[in-house]
Motif scaffolding. Structure first.
Motif, PDB file in Angstrom:
ATOM      1  N   ALA A   1      43.227 -10.969  13.608  1.00 46.50           N
ATOM      2  CA  ALA A   1      44.261 -12.009  13.590  1.00 46.50           C
ATOM      3  C   ALA A   1      45.526 -11.564  14.328  1.00 46.50           C
ATOM      4  CB  ALA A   1      44.594 -12.396  12.153  1.00 46.50           C
ATOM      5  N   LEU A   2      45.730 -10.257  14.455  1.00 45.98           N
ATOM      6  CA  LEU A   2      46.904  -9.766  15.183  1.00 45.98           C
ATOM      7  C   LEU A   2      46.862 -10.196  16.652  1.00 45.98           C
ATOM      8  CD1 LEU A   2      47.250  -6.131  13.783  1.00 45.98           C
ATOM      9  CD2 LEU A   2      48.575  -8.150  13.149  1.00 45.98           C
ATOM     10  N   ALA A   3      45.664 -10.387  17.176  1.00 45.69           N
ATOM     11  CA  ALA A   3      45.537 -10.802  18.572  1.00 45.69           C
ATOM     12  C   ALA A   3      46.073 -12.200  18.801  1.00 45.69           C
ATOM     13  CB  ALA A   3      44.073 -10.723  19.004  1.00 45.69           C
ATOM     14  N   LEU A   4      46.205 -12.981  17.745  1.00 44.51           N
ATOM     15  CA  LEU A   4      46.686 -14.356  17.858  1.00 44.51           C
ATOM     16  C   LEU A   4      48.201 -14.455  17.792  1.00 44.51           C
ATOM     17  CD1 LEU A   4      44.053 -16.044  15.532  1.00 44.51           C
ATOM     18  CD2 LEU A   4      44.013 -15.868  18.038  1.00 44.51           C
ATOM     19  N   ILE A   5      48.843 -13.327  17.524  1.00 46.79           N
ATOM     20  CA  ILE A   5      50.302 -13.341  17.357  1.00 46.79           C
ATOM     21  C   ILE A   5      50.982 -13.033  18.676  1.00 46.79           C
ATOM     22  CG2 ILE A   5      52.240 -12.217  16.175  1.00 46.79           C
ATOM     23  CD1 ILE A   5      50.325 -11.755  13.826  1.00 46.79           C
TER      24      ILE A   5
END
Length: 93
Positions: free
Chosen positions: A89-93
């Protein structure tokens, strides 16, 4: 140690990410002192989530990475998958 972690989860849900992170840090320190690896891995995940919620993505990545390593070493596929989802999910930030 577990009680501090649970309290951290409670205050995190209430939106106090700074206090949650502090409680998670205290819990993690106790788990490290006890040598309780599952508690350490869970504490790292919780701290990673709190760091992410505070916008500290670099710290979240580092904490999630360490948590993933421990869950992998422990052979806990369920918690490994949960942390992997948070990490991704960090890749979406």
């Amino acid at each position: 140690a577990q009680t501090l972690g649970n309290l951290g989860l409670t205050v995190e849900r209430q939106g106090d990410h700074a206090l949650a992170r502090s409680l998670f840090e205290q819990s993690l320190a106790m788990h490290r002192e006890l040598g309780y690896r599952a508690g350490i891995a869970g504490g790292l995940k919780n701290m990673g989530k709190a760091a992410c919620n505070q916008g500290d993505i670099a710290a979240a990545r580092s904490l999630y990475s360490e948590s993933l390593t421990l869950w992998g070493e422990l052979g806990d596929k369920y918690n490994f998958a949960i942390v992997l989802e948070h990490f991704a999910a960090l890749a979406l930030i």
